[in-house]
Motif scaffolding. Sequence first.
Motif, PDB file in Angstrom:
ATOM      1  N   UNK A 156      -7.112  -0.836  31.476  1.00  0.00           N
ATOM      2  CA  UNK A 156      -8.353  -0.528  30.744  1.00  0.00           C
ATOM      3  C   UNK A 156      -8.797   0.898  31.044  1.00  0.00           C
ATOM      4  N   UNK A 157      -9.271   1.588  30.001  1.00  0.00           N
ATOM      5  CA  UNK A 157      -9.901   2.893  30.171  1.00  0.00           C
ATOM      6  C   UNK A 157     -11.408   2.681  30.257  1.00  0.00           C
ATOM      7  N   UNK A 158     -11.988   2.943  31.414  1.00  0.00           N
ATOM      8  CA  UNK A 158     -13.430   2.778  31.578  1.00  0.00           C
ATOM      9  C   UNK A 158     -14.193   3.977  31.019  1.00  0.00           C
ATOM     10  N   UNK A 159     -13.559   5.147  31.016  1.00  0.00           N
ATOM     11  CA  UNK A 159     -14.171   6.360  30.443  1.00  0.00           C
ATOM     12  C   UNK A 159     -13.194   6.933  29.420  1.00  0.00           C
ATOM     13  N   UNK A 160     -13.200   6.401  28.183  1.00  0.00           N
ATOM     14  CA  UNK A 160     -12.228   6.821  27.167  1.00  0.00           C
ATOM     15  C   UNK A 160     -12.265   8.320  26.847  1.00  0.00           C
ATOM     16  N   UNK A 161     -13.451   8.922  26.840  1.00  0.00           N
ATOM     17  CA  UNK A 161     -13.543  10.355  26.528  1.00  0.00           C
ATOM     18  C   UNK A 161     -12.999  11.210  27.662  1.00  0.00           C
ATOM     19  N   UNK A 162     -13.136  10.744  28.866  1.00  0.00           N
ATOM     20  CA  UNK A 162     -12.620  11.467  30.015  1.00  0.00           C
ATOM     21  C   UNK A 162     -13.453  12.674  30.414  1.00  0.00           C
ATOM     22  N   UNK A 163     -12.943  13.410  31.404  1.00  0.00           N
ATOM     23  CA  UNK A 163     -13.645  14.562  31.959  1.00  0.00           C
ATOM     24  C   UNK A 163     -12.678  15.735  32.053  1.00  0.00           C
ATOM     25  N   UNK A 164     -13.139  16.911  31.625  1.00  0.00           N
ATOM     26  CA  UNK A 164     -12.293  18.103  31.724  1.00  0.00           C
ATOM     27  C   UNK A 164     -12.094  18.484  33.184  1.00  0.00           C
ATOM     28  N   UNK A 165     -10.904  19.009  33.475  1.00  0.00           N
ATOM     29  CA  UNK A 165     -10.616  19.417  34.837  1.00  0.00           C
ATOM     30  C   UNK A 165      -9.596  20.559  34.833  1.00  0.00           C
ATOM     31  N   UNK A 166      -9.707  21.426  35.810  1.00  0.00           N
ATOM     32  CA  UNK A 166      -8.749  22.511  35.987  1.00  0.00           C
ATOM     33  C   UNK A 166      -7.792  22.097  37.107  1.00  0.00           C
ATOM     34  N   UNK A 167      -6.525  21.928  36.752  1.00  0.00           N
ATOM     35  CA  UNK A 167      -5.541  21.517  37.761  1.00  0.00           C
ATOM     36  C   UNK A 167      -5.020  22.742  38.506  1.00  0.00           C
ATOM     37  N   UNK A 168      -5.880  23.237  39.368  1.00  0.00           N
ATOM     38  CA  UNK A 168      -5.554  24.420  40.173  1.00  0.00           C
ATOM     39  C   UNK A 168      -6.163  24.215  41.550  1.00  0.00           C
ATOM     40  N   UNK A 169      -5.380  24.451  42.587  1.00  0.00           N
ATOM     41  CA  UNK A 169      -5.850  24.197  43.945  1.00  0.00           C
ATOM     42  C   UNK A 169      -7.056  25.056  44.312  1.00  0.00           C
ATOM     43  N   UNK A 170      -7.264  26.169  43.602  1.00  0.00           N
ATOM     44  CA  UNK A 170      -8.433  27.006  43.874  1.00  0.00           C
ATOM     45  C   UNK A 170      -9.719  26.320  43.438  1.00  0.00           C
ATOM     46  N   UNK A 171      -9.621  25.458  42.420  1.00  0.00           N
ATOM     47  CA  UNK A 171     -10.800  24.787  41.887  1.00  0.00           C
ATOM     48  C   UNK A 171     -10.881  23.321  42.284  1.00  0.00           C
ATOM     49  N   UNK A 172      -9.755  22.749  42.635  1.00  0.00           N
ATOM     50  CA  UNK A 172      -9.712  21.322  42.960  1.00  0.00           C
ATOM     51  C   UNK A 172      -9.304  21.156  44.420  1.00  0.00           C
ATOM     52  N   UNK A 173     -10.246  21.489  45.303  1.00  0.00           N
ATOM     53  CA  UNK A 173      -9.952  21.478  46.734  1.00  0.00           C
ATOM     54  C   UNK A 173     -10.040  20.078  47.342  1.00  0.00           C
ATOM     55  N   UNK A 174     -10.844  19.215  46.725  1.00  0.00           N
ATOM     56  CA  UNK A 174     -10.940  17.828  47.171  1.00  0.00           C
ATOM     57  C   UNK A 174     -10.798  16.925  45.949  1.00  0.00           C
ATOM     58  N   UNK A 175     -10.338  15.682  46.127  1.00  0.00           N
ATOM     59  CA  UNK A 175     -10.172  14.783  44.978  1.00  0.00           C
ATOM     60  C   UNK A 175     -11.508  14.481  44.303  1.00  0.00           C
ATOM     61  N   UNK A 176     -11.540  14.430  42.968  1.00  0.00           N
ATOM     62  CA  UNK A 176     -12.768  14.006  42.277  1.00  0.00           C
ATOM     63  C   UNK A 176     -13.136  12.586  42.692  1.00  0.00           C
ATOM     64  N   UNK A 177     -14.429  12.282  42.670  1.00  0.00           N
ATOM     65  CA  UNK A 177     -14.879  10.950  43.067  1.00  0.00           C
ATOM     66  C   UNK A 177     -14.719   9.953  41.925  1.00  0.00           C
ATOM     67  N   UNK A 178     -14.443   8.719  42.303  1.00  0.00           N
ATOM     68  CA  UNK A 178     -14.468   7.613  41.344  1.00  0.00           C
ATOM     69  C   UNK A 178     -15.905   7.117  41.282  1.00  0.00           C
ATOM     70  N   UNK A 179     -16.510   7.154  40.095  1.00  0.00           N
ATOM     71  CA  UNK A 179     -17.926   6.781  39.980  1.00  0.00           C
ATOM     72  C   UNK A 179     -18.116   5.343  39.504  1.00  0.00           C
ATOM     73  N   UNK A 180     -17.108   4.778  38.832  1.00  0.00           N
ATOM     74  CA  UNK A 180     -17.216   3.402  38.352  1.00  0.00           C
ATOM     75  C   UNK A 180     -17.192   2.427  39.522  1.00  0.00           C
TER      76      UNK A 180
END
Length: 203
Positions: A156-180
Amino acid sequence: MKKGVILLVVLFIISVFGYSQNLENLDYVSPLHDGLIAIKKDTNWGFINKEGNMVINFRNDLVTTKSDDGEYPVFKNGRCLITKETNGILYFGYIDATGKTVIEPQFLNASNFINNEALALHVMKNEIGKNDVLAIKMVSYRYHEVIIDSNGEIKEYLTPKGFSIVLDKKYLKIPPKITSKRITDRMYAVVNESKKWSIVKIN
């Protein structure tokens, strides 16, 4: 024949004594979960069974879970979280009780299993054009909060629209949180675009 017997005895003694040495001077011993006990030595974790036998050797990719009695890796529904770093970004997957990777690290975050379901952040790549000058494809990435089964298949997709993200270690230093949040076997609470909660029922 005698030499063969002597060799077997020597190998047995070496294996027993070498094995017991691995279980000395441990830094942490967890309670029992799914028939396995997490043990820590230095910065690495492994698992022993109820008989005290090592079933998963010490390794550095196991994900710890906070609980009332400490923070350590756990098995839930026969699955334990692991991570793998690719291009400076951590991806989450799972091993089984033998230490075999059964769900390849591919999620930006993931939870422990409950009743053979887990929450995970699934990444999707979209091609948005092409730079003719540099002759490269222009892509964007979005992640979706999803429910997966014990084989890693998305249920199941709980967030069908999703969230934009930059897959670059400079911007993604820690894992995004699961909010559901899982409420019952068939019901989840999901944060909507207005930062309010929505109740999603799963068939």
